[in-house]
Design an enzyme around this catalytic site. Structure first.
Site, PDB file in Angstrom:
ATOM      1  NE  ARG A 171      52.322  54.331  34.623  1.00 32.82           N
ATOM      2  CZ  ARG A 171      52.496  53.227  33.667  1.00 32.82           C
ATOM      3  NH1 ARG A 171      52.281  53.685  32.340  1.00 32.82           N
ATOM      4  NH2 ARG A 171      52.602  52.165  34.030  1.00 32.82           N
ATOM      5  CE1 TYR A 221       9.690  66.118  55.382  1.00 32.26           C
ATOM      6  CE2 TYR A 221      10.639  67.871  53.750  1.00 32.26           C
ATOM      7  CZ  TYR A 221      10.572  67.089  55.050  1.00 32.26           C
ATOM      8  OH  TYR A 221      11.654  67.320  55.797  1.00 32.26           O
ATOM      9  CB  THR A 242      55.017  39.450  39.000  1.00 31.28           C
ATOM     10  OG1 THR A 242      56.319  39.281  38.398  1.00 31.28           O
ATOM     11  CG2 THR A 242      54.413  40.938  38.514  1.00 31.28           C
TER      12      THR A 242
END
Ligand code: UD1
Ligand code: CA
Length: 456
Positions: A15, A386, A79
């Site tokens: 789900r 840079y 389980t």
């Protein structure tokens, strides 16, 4: 008491509608399973076993740094079958604690109360009363109130379905008994699953008492099955964090609009945090700090009396005492500000150290720089760090004044007390104490006419 914790985490979480295994979905940026693992780590003399199945490899990798015995359940047969995977690792004298990998908010105090109820003659079961118990296993008691068994919703009679007390799934049981009962499980039920819950009836038949306890709040034992529940538990968790901070003296304008995805390492007094503040990673905050609304701070050390105005983004930064940041400032990683530094609106600082009493108040980019004390950097100043391939440093001496809209093309050094004229492009070092500027000469064209639109 030697504890063997078995965390069940093999389920798919259909789900969730996700390619990520359910237990790797996060609360406060931390996987559900990691929350459960972190909790069980707090128990002394504990070995942790995690039963995985769906996305096993992904789960194992996400928790690679954890000390876990991973058990792969190839088919999810229930389980009881999941816990059977741990059987070979359970000692007769161990106490086995069963936890669920998708129940993230369980508290240590609740687990400790549960563990206090287990022995060779008793099984400890965590139950909870829910107004709507649908979907859960119901706790069936006799007239004397003793637990007889757990019936799963799908196997329950109409009258059993009215029972409000449900099984959280969390229990503690003696290793010797558990191994015996696991060996006796069958799947003769509606779901054709090996139910762990069937051991309750077996225990009762053996004269083992079922001792129940409850969590402080029902939220502690809520599991995550879909994204709505994930969001609900996130808010529960966040409100707990908010309460914890407030109880330590932090003022939160609105605890419903505060998020902590990490932890606060140290905290001063009289901290005020406005709405929609997000703290991430490791955070230290000094005394009398104010944090304005809509601000995101990750991995930062914030000194005493710092004021962070609204809408700032701060990451991996140190902010010295008395500094004032924002609004709309961005401090990027490796920013180190000394005391009383002012960083104003639309200023970005990256990998730079800025010494005491310096001010960069408007629209600047300062990257890969070392800035001295009492420096004033005017509006729109940019360090050009840079060249498209490599990064270079800019060094600015104490007391320097950088005129607005200047570009400092690194590598370059601006001397102590140097002044840079506004609008300069500085490509060579500027000496101490002098005015340096680079600018085209200003001129005016007499008699010049503005163009006019054709046809008018
Ligand atoms: C289970 C309990 C129910 C309880 C509820 C609480 C059983 C038979 N029922 O029901 O009494 O009220 O939890 O939420 O125990 N898992 C595995 N392998 C499996 C099956 C499950 O690892 O083969 C894991 C799941 O990933 C999950 C947990 O075990 O973390 C519980 O599984 P789930 O299928 O959600 O159990 P429920 O049917 O909800
Ligand atoms: Ca469930």
């Amino acid at each position: 008491m030697k504890i063997t914790t078995v965390i069940l985490a093999a389920g798919k979480g259909t789900r969730m509608h996700s390619s990520l295994p359910k237990v790797l979905h996060c609360i406060a940026d931390k996987p559900l399973l990691q929350h459960v693992y972190d909790l069980s780590r707090q128990l002394a003399d504990n070995s942790i076993h995690i039963v995985i199945g769906h996305g096993a490899e992904q789960v194992r990798q996400a928790l690679a740094s954890c000390r876990v015995n991973w058990l792969e359940q190839l088919q999810q047969l229930g389980t009881g079958h999941a816990v059977q995977q741990a059987s070979p690792f359970i000692g007769d004298d161990d106490t086995v604690l069963i936890l669920y990998g998708d129940v993230p908010l369980l508290k240590l105090s609740t687990v400790e109360r549960l563990l206090a109820n287990v022995s060779g003659e008793s099984l400890a079961l965590l139950t909870v009363n829910l107004a709507d118990s649908s979907g859960y296993g119901r706790i069936v008691r006799n007239v004397a109130g003793q637990v007889l068994k757990i019936v799963e919703e799908k196997d329950a009679t109409a009258s059993e379905k009215t029972i409000r007390e449900v099984n959280t799934g969390i229990m503690a049981v003696s290793g010797r008994w558990l191994k015996i009962w696991l060996g006796q499980l069958t799947n003769h039920n509606v779901q054709k699953e090996y139910y762990l819950t069937d051991i309750i009836e077996m225990a009762v038949a053996e004269g083992v008492v079922i001792v129940t306890s409850q969590p402080e709040t029902a939220e502690e034992v809520l599991g995550v099955n879909n994204r709505m529940q994930l969001a609900q538990l996130e808010r529960v968790y966040q409100l707990e964090q908010a309460d914890k901070l407030m109880s330590q003296g932090v003022s939160l304008r609105d605890p419903l609009r505060f998020d902590l995805r990490g932890y606060v390492e140290s905290l001063g007094q009289d901290i005020e945090i406005d709405v929609n503040v997000l703290l991430e990673g490791k955070i230290s905050i000094g005394n009398h700090v104010k944090i304005g609304p809509n601000t995101q701070i990750k991995n930062a050390v914030i000194g005493d009396n710092v004021e962070i105005l609204g809408c700032c983004v701060i990451e991996d930064a140190v902010i010295g005492a008395g500094s004032r940041i924002g609004p709309y400032a961005r401090l990027r990683p490796e920013t180190v500000l000394a005391a009383n530094v002012h960083i104003g609106n639309f200023v970005e600082i990256k990998k730079s150290a800025i010494a005491q009493d310096s001010k960069i108040n408007h629209l600047s980019y300062i990257g890969d720089a070392t800035v001295g004390s009492k420096v004033n950097i005017g509006a729109g100043v940019i360090t050009c760090n840079y060249d498209g391939a490599n990064k270079f440093r800019t060094v600015i001496g104490d007391g320097a004044f950088i005129g607005s809209d200047s570009q400092l093309v690194a590598p370059v050094t601006i001397g102590n007390n140097a002044t840079i004229g506004a609008g300069s492009t500085i490509t060579r070092n500027a000496p101490d104490n002098q005015l340096t500027l680079s600018r085209g000469q200003q001129f005016s064209v007499a008699g010049w006419q503005r163009p006019v639109k054709k046809g008018s």
